[in-house]
Enzyme design. Structure first.
Site, PDB file in Angstrom:
ATOM      1  N   THR A 126      93.346  31.820  31.780  1.00  0.00           N
ATOM      2  CA  THR A 126      91.901  31.880  32.007  1.00  0.00           C
ATOM      3  C   THR A 126      91.079  31.733  30.744  1.00  0.00           C
ATOM      4  O   THR A 126      89.943  31.297  30.792  1.00  0.00           O
ATOM      5  CB  THR A 126      91.520  33.211  32.671  1.00  0.00           C
ATOM      6  OG1 THR A 126      92.291  34.221  32.071  1.00  0.00           O
ATOM      7  CG2 THR A 126      91.758  33.174  34.144  1.00  0.00           C
ATOM      8  N   LYS A 147     102.542  43.926  29.328  1.00  0.00           N
ATOM      9  CA  LYS A 147     101.377  44.009  30.221  1.00  0.00           C
ATOM     10  C   LYS A 147     101.606  45.183  31.161  1.00  0.00           C
ATOM     11  O   LYS A 147     102.562  45.174  31.941  1.00  0.00           O
ATOM     12  CB  LYS A 147     101.219  42.704  31.021  1.00  0.00           C
ATOM     13  CG  LYS A 147      99.917  42.657  31.804  1.00  0.00           C
ATOM     14  CD  LYS A 147      99.721  41.334  32.547  1.00  0.00           C
ATOM     15  CE  LYS A 147      98.320  41.281  33.137  1.00  0.00           C
ATOM     16  NZ  LYS A 147      98.056  40.057  33.891  1.00  0.00           N
ATOM     17  N   THR A 168      97.962  35.614  30.898  1.00  0.00           N
ATOM     18  CA  THR A 168      98.382  36.963  30.500  1.00  0.00           C
ATOM     19  C   THR A 168      99.633  37.452  31.224  1.00  0.00           C
ATOM     20  O   THR A 168     100.325  38.313  30.708  1.00  0.00           O
ATOM     21  CB  THR A 168      97.255  37.980  30.747  1.00  0.00           C
ATOM     22  OG1 THR A 168      96.847  37.899  32.105  1.00  0.00           O
ATOM     23  CG2 THR A 168      96.091  37.722  29.824  1.00  0.00           C
ATOM     24  N   ASP A 169      99.924  36.905  32.401  1.00  0.00           N
ATOM     25  CA  ASP A 169     101.012  37.487  33.200  1.00  0.00           C
ATOM     26  C   ASP A 169     102.320  37.585  32.423  1.00  0.00           C
ATOM     27  O   ASP A 169     102.991  38.604  32.454  1.00  0.00           O
ATOM     28  CB  ASP A 169     101.249  36.647  34.473  1.00  0.00           C
ATOM     29  CG  ASP A 169     100.316  37.064  35.583  1.00  0.00           C
ATOM     30  OD1 ASP A 169      99.368  37.819  35.292  1.00  0.00           O
ATOM     31  OD2 ASP A 169     100.537  36.647  36.734  1.00  0.00           O
TER      32      ASP A 169
END
Lengths: 438, 601
Positions: A97, A251, A173-174
């Site tokens: 993103t 994360k 980010t995952d």
């Protein structure tokens, strides 16, 4: 996509997405711009954007008429050839993103990583540094794998040959913590900082965390830190970012902007963009532009990461023999069911694990508790695992770091003995010798 | 009917719905305690059609920190923009559908939620989630039909509680409460008509019994424009009675601005003025002006702006006590200053002396026909504020504005928002509205305003019917009368008895609908008299147990043998008996006993 009937009707009326149309449904009339059909919902509903900006869906049922009012005027795009300036920091785009733009007309997401676009979206960059930008690929991070890590590694290798101050990689980010851990093993002793960053709120919203993350990353890339790091929000305010060590970060939340946490260690740097300060929180390797990096980009792509759970089926473990190496996320101190007390209701998977190891498939333990250190000496099943050659006793790595390390070690090592020895040796902070109390 | 001075006027009504929040399961109530505060920034982003919204950019210039107060009991991750929306509150959607049906609107077949950009900080996400549920429809009024343009379902914003230079503070408890927004067409004929329509929409909403009641749960925005004027959106008109005056004042303001523009044209002041400013802090080194002194002591600067040929213009009154200078001041305030001082004001009021005025003019190289504006603020803010003033002066037209209502006046908030502010909310799938659902709502829904009014008028006298229609107990009244209770008794209890108790200082807010229903059920069993109902309501704020109340305060009804005995002892004198046993005996029952006796005799 619209239903076949609607598509036929649109072709017949020579209507395309973006045209202004008039809809008549029974006695009701609507006019607006025809929008593309979102993935979900009723494919028999036409979606139009009204003059007031709202979208509504209108069903193409009985007494339905459609008429074109105005053709979409193509927007003239003047393609200016960008004059590239040479910058101190290279920004590599890998999607996610942070570096994407939504094309609202079609709903497509495309990379927006050009120097000009970044500088126009974030004019504050100029106050920090000069940049070069390049898009490697633009993918959701959930779709990345070892092949992509290798491509990123190669691009970094190219950059490190140039006279730059640091590298920032924009990334979904995952799985950013997998990539950061993998790069940590692949590129060791980097002369300049290599910072991964991303966004938890997409850049198309006012509340996006992308700006602070990107600007803080650039500050980190200019600092004297010189490892692979992940730079993201440190808390829910838009004020501070942390740089985490690539092998230590994980994360830890599905959606919060401070989802990235250092596990078992403090983060490395605290970046205060608004006060323009970079504070060190933990030890790190210092920048040395003359240092030659150790680069080994070979990875084994056939590694499994398995989550141990109560009642796990031994047959499932047996079937893991298709993999070249296995990482188990075990319970507690690093356990799997071994039926240590010969209970009639328990099922052991010890024999199956042993079978894997015997057929030369290394099995590596990691903690599903995430926090804390493995210890295979404390309980019976731990000792049993250690005895059959499960790797990882006394390691304090995360399952993801253990996984990427196994990918890397098996990329260049075949002998079980050597594999075990390399796996249990610290290279880039993935195993620490002290369990600090945080 | 002919419209007054070609006024164009429409209303936007926002009403909170009586259900949990729109996209999470937090309750739609006020929070009690703040446990955390979060500090955020908001970025300007491009809209769907790639024009950066004007309002958004405008707010960005202010470069504000947004502080959000978090109420853990009524806020979750969603309010602080830390997770995607859960699912659409279907009850909220049903309420809006019911109201749309009552307003004869066309319901869309598929609802698409949009993100409407708001960069004033009132939404942590930077946008408000909103969807059109229906278009078209109308309201009948004494001056003809007024059309409905759209009916939307949207999220309530968070409430601003403090605004300082560079920092705004909001409370998050109300963020996400479902709102229905009803926008009328520009068909309102005159200022009184606006009030009538606002009242009527309010009643239409309340009659459903599914909207929140009380202060701040409904807000009226008024759109006004006159020929050669400009469309102005006045936000947050609180009191319905002030709406006519609010609109009249806006008409007057625009008319006077028109005259002022003509005047400027006459003195050939239609070129763009340049930005001529000076730091005049030094002039005030030994000033007697208290507030300038304080500002300088706080390290602030005093800046002056020259406005060529504007001498006398700034002092022109647009409304009583509201001068053109006041308008400029409102623009300056958006840059973060408290206000401006201008040369058409009585400067003695601020203890600014002639020498200082002379020096200011000197440093601006002013001529006699020029005016000046002063601000006191940190340098950058002062310059920004003066630039805002200049921008406003250089508009040789009446600007499109969003203004904030304050009683019957309004103040500039920001330029009016364009449509560029919308883009799809991709986290919420489009929702299909099928005929089954609509039929279910049609079958279940209340009667709507007109029918409710008619049925009230059948049951009660005009006066009480009117009161009941506006009453917050309307739904309870409908329920009790449907169960067969005497409408007059119910209406009197809810509207008169409770009001009397409140005036006596009884906290009637503590009395729940269920408790009132319980009291009526017990009354029907014949346990106490009509007159005792008020007393039981009084004591029910102390204990909900009716048996205890009856026992403690001796409120049981006297009937049968005991009543006969009392009649005998008092020789059948009803007046005498009622004097003694007002709360315990129904006079009708004495009469019927006496009648029976007479028959027997």
């Amino acid at each position: 996509m619209y239903s076949k009937e609607i598509q036929k009707m649109l072709i017949k009326e020579k209507i395309e997405i973006g045209d202004k149309i008039l809809l008549k449904q029974n006695n009701k009339e609507y006019s607006g711009v025809l929008m593309p059909r979102p993935e979900l919902g009723d494919e028999n509903c036409l979606v139009i954007k009204l003059d007031n900006g709202y979208n509504i869906g209108i069903k193409t049922t009985d007494n339905f008429k459609i008429k074109i009012l105005e053709k979409l005027k193509p927007i003239k795009k003047t393609v200016e050839k960008e004059k590239l300036e040479k910058g101190d920091i290279t920004i590599l785009g890998c999607g996610g993103t942070i570096s994407s733009k939504v094309e609202y007309k079609t709903g497509a997401v495309y990379p927006a990583i050009s120097q000009k676009e970044l500088l126009s979206n974030f004019p504050e960059i100029k106050d920090i540094t000069t940049i070069n930008t390049r898009s490697i690929f633009s993918l959701l991070s959930g779709d990345l794998n070892q092949k992509h890590w290798k491509i990123i590694g190669e691009e970094i290798e190219k950059e490190l040959k140039k006279d730059i101050e640091g590298i920032v990689i924009s990334h979904g980010t995952d799985t950013m913590h997998y990539t950061s851990a993998a790069l940590s093993f692949m590129i060791q002793e980097s002369p300049v900082p290599i910072i991964l960053t991303g966004a938890q709120r997409s850049s198309d919203r006012g509340s996006s965390d992308s700006k602070l993350n990107l600007l803080s990353s650039l500050m980190a890339a200019k600092s004297d830190f010189s490892e692979i790091g992940v730079c993201m929000h440190s808390n829910l305010n838009d004020n501070l970012c942390y740089v985490h060590k690539g092998t230590r970060v994980r994360k830890m939340h599905t959606s919060r902007r401070d989802a990235f946490k250092s596990i078992n260690q403090l983060p490395i740097l605290r970046i205060d963009y608004y006060n323009k300060t970079v504070d060190s929180v933990n030890k790190y390797i210092k920048k040395d532009k003359n240092r030659k990096p150790k680069i080994n980009l070979k990875l084994n792509e056939n590694i499994g990461l398995i989550y141990i759970h109560p009642g796990i089926n031994p047959k499932f473990i047996e079937k893991l023999s298709d993999y070249d190496g296995i990482v188990l996320a075990g319970t507690g101190l690093g356990h799997v069911p071994t039926n240590a007390f010969n209970d009639k209701n328990s099922k052991s998977i010890l024999k199956e694990i042993q079978g894997l190891i015997k057929s030369n498939i290394p099995v590596v333990m990691s903690p599903q508790t995430l926090y804390g250190r493995l210890n295979l000496n404390t309980y019976t099943y731990g000792r049993q695992l250690k005895q059959i050659g499960v790797i990882g006793h006394l390691c304090d790595w995360t399952p993801e770091t253990a996984f990427t390390k196994l990918c890397w070690v098996l990329g260049h090592e075949k002998k079980m003995e050597k594999i075990k020895q390399e796996m249990e040796t610290n290279f880039v902070g993935e195993i620490t010798d002290r369990s600090v109390v945080l | 009917m002919k419209k007054e001075s070609n006024l164009k006027c429409g209303l936007e009504i926002h009403q909170r719905l009586d259900t949990h929040k729109l996209f999470c399961n937090c309750p739609s109530i006020e929070g009690n305690e703040v446990n955390k505060k979060y500090k955020r920034k908001l970025n300007v982003v491009k809209s769907e059609i790639s024009e950066v919204d004007k309002t958004a950019q405008f707010e960005k210039q202010k470069n504000t920190d947004y502080i959000y107060e978090f109420y853990p009991e009524v806020c979750c991750e969603l309010e602080i923009d830390e997770c995607p929306p859960l699912k659409l509150n279907q009850e909220a959607l049903d309420i809006v559908l019911e109201i749309a049906l009552n307003l004869n609107s066309n319901i869309v077949d598929e609802v698409h939620f949009m993100r409407k950009q708001v960069i004033d900080g009132s939404n942590t996400s930077g946008f408000q989630r909103t969807a059109i549920i229906a278009t078209g429809g109308y309201i009948e009024s004494s001056k003809g039909k007024v059309s409905i343009e759209t009916i939307c379902l949207e999220e309530e914003s968070s409430g601003i509680i403090k605004k300082e230079i560079g920092q705004s503070t909001f409370r998050l408890d109300r963020l996400g409460i479902p709102l229905i927004e009803i926008s009328t067409g520009p068909d309102i004929i005159d200022p009184e008509h606006a009030q009538e329509i606002a009242k009527k929409i309010g009643m239409i909403l309340r009659v459903t019994g599914k909207v929140q009641r009380g202060l701040g749960t409904i807000r009226q925005d008024v759109n006004v424009s006159i020929p050669e004027g400009a469309r102005v959106e006045i936000k947050g008109a609180q009191e319905l009675d002030l709406i006519p005056k609010l609109i009249e004042n806006e008409i007057k303001r625009q008319e006077n601005l028109k005259k002022l523009l003509d005047k400027l044209k006459n003195i050939q002041l239609n070129e763009q003025l340049g930005f001529c400013t000076a730091d005049v802090t030094e002039i005030f080194e030994e000033t007697e002006s208290k507030f300038i002194k304080t500002a300088i002591n706080n390290g602030e600067k005093i800046f002056a702006l020259k406005l060529e040929k504007h001498n006398g213009i700034l002092g022109i009154e647009l409304l009583p006590n509201i001068r053109y200078g006041t308008e400029l001041s409102q623009y300056a305030k958006t840059a973060g200053v408290k206000g401006i001082i201008h040369s058409d004001e009585n400067l003695e009021k601020y203890k600014i002396n002639d020498e200082e005025i002379f020096q200011i003019k000197l440093s601006l190289d002013s001529k006699k026909e020029d005016a000046f504006v002063l601000v006191a603020a940190p340098e950058q803010i002062a310059i920004n504020a003066l630039y805002k003033v200049l921008e406003r002066v250089n508009m040789h037209f009446i600007p499109l504005e969003t203004r904030r209502a304050d009683k019957d006046l309004s103040y500039f908030m920001r330029p009016i928002a364009g449509k560029a502010r919308m883009y799809p909310e991709t986290d919420i799938p489009p929702q299909i509205i099928d005929t089954d659902r609509l039929n279910k709502i049609k079958n279940k829904k209340g009667k709507g305003l007109e029918d409710t009014q008619a049925s009230l008028e059948k049951m009660l006298n005009m006066d009480l019917a009117k009161k009941m229609l506006k009453s917050k107990y309307l739904q309870l009244f409908i329920k009790l009368t449907e169960e067969g209770y005497d409408p007059l008794l119910v209406a009197n209890t809810l509207e008169q008895t409770l009001t009397e108790l409140r005036r006596e200082g009884v906290n009637i807010e503590k009395i729940t609908d269920n408790q009132i229903i319980k009291i009526f059920t017990e009354y029907k069993k014949g346990r106490f008299t009509k007159k005792a109902i008020g007393e039981i309501l009084r004591y029910t704020t102390e204990t909900e147990d009716i048996d205890t109340i009856l026992k403690t305060y001796e409120l049981n009804k006297i009937t049968g043998k005991n009543l006969e005995k009392i009649i005998e002892n008092n020789h059948g004198n009803i007046g005498e008996i009622m004097k003694k046993y007002r709360l315990n005996i129904e006079p009708e029952e004495i009469q019927s006993i006496l009648k029976n006796k007479n028959k027997k005799l």
